[in-house]
Design a protein around this motif. Structure first.
Motif, PDB file in Angstrom:
ATOM      1  N   ALA A  80     -45.196   9.983   7.947  1.00  0.00           N
ATOM      2  CA  ALA A  80     -45.304   9.749   9.392  1.00  0.00           C
ATOM      3  C   ALA A  80     -43.998   9.093   9.904  1.00  0.00           C
ATOM      4  CB  ALA A  80     -46.453   8.620   9.815  1.00  0.00           C
ATOM      5  N   SER A  81     -43.625   8.287   8.889  1.00  0.00           N
ATOM      6  CA  SER A  81     -41.935   7.567   9.296  1.00  0.00           C
ATOM      7  C   SER A  81     -41.025   8.714   9.419  1.00  0.00           C
ATOM      8  CB  SER A  81     -41.739   6.449   8.522  1.00  0.00           C
ATOM      9  OG  SER A  81     -41.650   7.235   6.949  1.00  0.00           O
ATOM     10  N   THR A  82     -41.248   9.857   8.407  1.00  0.00           N
ATOM     11  CA  THR A  82     -40.177  10.789   8.541  1.00  0.00           C
ATOM     12  C   THR A  82     -40.218  11.534   9.962  1.00  0.00           C
ATOM     13  OG1 THR A  82     -40.107  11.099   6.093  1.00  0.00           O
ATOM     14  CG2 THR A  82     -39.267  13.075   7.431  1.00  0.00           C
ATOM     15  N   LYS A  83     -41.767  12.000  10.137  1.00  0.00           N
ATOM     16  CA  LYS A  83     -41.687  12.691  11.388  1.00  0.00           C
ATOM     17  C   LYS A  83     -41.285  11.721  12.620  1.00  0.00           C
ATOM     18  CE  LYS A  83     -46.007  15.204  10.158  1.00  0.00           C
ATOM     19  NZ  LYS A  83     -47.309  15.372  10.419  1.00  0.00           N
ATOM     20  N   ASP A  84     -41.267  10.517  12.630  1.00  0.00           N
ATOM     21  CA  ASP A  84     -41.039   9.687  14.090  1.00  0.00           C
ATOM     22  C   ASP A  84     -39.392   9.542  14.147  1.00  0.00           C
ATOM     23  OD1 ASP A  84     -43.658   9.403  14.493  1.00  0.00           O
ATOM     24  OD2 ASP A  84     -43.764   7.257  13.480  1.00  0.00           O
ATOM     25  N   SER A  85     -38.570   9.934  13.079  1.00  0.00           N
ATOM     26  CA  SER A  85     -37.382   9.910  13.218  1.00  0.00           C
ATOM     27  C   SER A  85     -36.625  11.226  13.637  1.00  0.00           C
ATOM     28  CB  SER A  85     -36.716   9.589  11.849  1.00  0.00           C
ATOM     29  OG  SER A  85     -36.707  10.488  10.936  1.00  0.00           O
ATOM     30  N   GLU A  86     -37.479  12.135  13.787  1.00  0.00           N
ATOM     31  CA  GLU A  86     -36.909  13.334  14.328  1.00  0.00           C
ATOM     32  C   GLU A  86     -36.673  13.484  15.784  1.00  0.00           C
ATOM     33  OE1 GLU A  86     -39.543  16.314  13.217  1.00  0.00           O
ATOM     34  OE2 GLU A  86     -39.036  16.086  11.091  1.00  0.00           O
ATOM     35  N   PRO A  87     -35.682  14.310  16.344  1.00  0.00           N
ATOM     36  CA  PRO A  87     -35.308  14.133  17.832  1.00  0.00           C
ATOM     37  C   PRO A  87     -36.379  14.628  18.512  1.00  0.00           C
ATOM     38  CG  PRO A  87     -34.010  15.553  16.778  1.00  0.00           C
ATOM     39  CD  PRO A  87     -34.840  15.040  15.553  1.00  0.00           C
ATOM     40  N   TRP A  88     -36.367  14.161  19.823  1.00  0.00           N
ATOM     41  CA  TRP A  88     -37.237  14.612  20.825  1.00  0.00           C
ATOM     42  C   TRP A  88     -36.638  14.624  22.291  1.00  0.00           C
ATOM     43  CZ3 TRP A  88     -42.263  16.931  19.714  1.00  0.00           C
ATOM     44  CH2 TRP A  88     -42.513  16.722  18.597  1.00  0.00           C
TER      45      TRP A  88
END
Length: 302
Positions: free
Chosen positions: A101-109
């Protein structure tokens, strides 16, 4: 020999780590050998008793893509592994780690929208009604959305959530009229986008094709968060956010022969009689256009 590196780590990736990772609902991670060792006896117990992984759907009524239950072979491998002292094995045989979850949350949006400016206070005890937060994203033109992610801020108290797009006005009236679409959601261990037939770590909506279009968010739409909080015994704060990724409007609109959306077949005006062991309730939705069902999500409470 059965080892963590060769067999058990792969089983845990498929069945356990969606919840047993930092920032998710499980009370401790099970990502590495160091995480697991010491819990091996308890793991053997809850697996043999069928308490873990949790799965409550009746197998007599169809198969589910996200069925988390262990196969008999997987249960036997875990039992054998624990019985032989839970050996680690050769680390060179480990599979690549999953996205957490923490890895996903760091991706750009492209855009993010919070439920409100300040965190919502969740009390330590008691039962909370569903909380609704309406956000104006300020869209002055239509937006084609290619990916979404609903991110609970405090997963310890977020029982589940749903995020909708709706025209301005009475949300509940618009919902009954079928003018509201879900654009994101979360239940522990699973994100909204996991429901559309992609692998568990995917976040893309269905590919733009004749069978499934991107989601169109009309100009002037509002974003409505439906939050179900559960008290955890300690006062908590939550500031959930919805993040979006946009597709190029000029490229999408001419190609799209259909659009991706959602519908809600619900029934809320009922009361289950006392001691009733089997009480049917029906919900209806009438499609106004020819439609293809890409996924179905049933949500019920005891």
């Amino acid at each position: 020999p059965v080892t963590w590196s060769q067999q058990i780590s792969r089983i845990f990736q498929r069945r356990c780590q969606g919840c047993h990772q930092p920032g998710e609902i499980a009370p401790f991670p099970l990502l590495t050998y160091e995480d697991v060792i010491g819990w091996d006896a308890m793991i053997a117990e809850v697996v043999s008793e069928g308490r873990m992984p949790p799965w409550h759907a009746n197998p007599a009524y169809g198969e589910f893509l996200n069925d988390s239950r262990l196969t008999e072979e997987e249960r036997q491998l875990i039992a054998e592994w624990v019985a032989h002292g839970a050996p680690e094995g050769d680390r060179a045989q480990l599979p690549p780690p999953i996205k957490t979850a923490s890895t996903k949350d760091s991706e750009p949006w492209d855009a993010e929208f919070f439920i409100q400016d300040k965190p919502f206070e969740v009390p330590a005890e008691g039962v909370l009604d569903y909380q609704y937060f309406t956000v104006d994203p300020g869209f002055t033109e239509d937006k084609w959305v290619s990916a979404v992610q609903a991110r609970p801020d405090c997963r310890a108290v977020v029982h589940h959530m749903a995020v909708f797009i709706a025209p301005p006005g009475d949300f509940f009236k618009l919902r009954r009229q079928g003018k509201v679409s879900e654009i994101g959601g979360y239940v522990p261990g699973v994100h909204f986008s996991d429901y559309v037939g992609h692998p568990a770590d995917a976040e893309e909506l269905p590919e733009l094709s004749e069978e499934s279009g991107l989601m169109l968010v009309p100009a002037g739409s509002q974003i409505v968060f439906e939050m179900h909080y559960t008290a955890s015994g300690r006062a908590q704060q939550d500031r959930t956010v919805e993040v979006l990724r946009f597709a190029d409007r000029e490229q999408c609109a001419p190609k799209s022969t259909s659009r991706f959306g959602s519908a809600l077949a619900e029934s809320t005006d009922f009361a289950i009689p006392e001691q009733a062991s089997d009480y049917p309730v029906e919900g209806w939705y009438t499609f106004l256009n020819d439609s293809k069902i890409l996924w179905l999500n049933a949500h019920m409470h005891l």
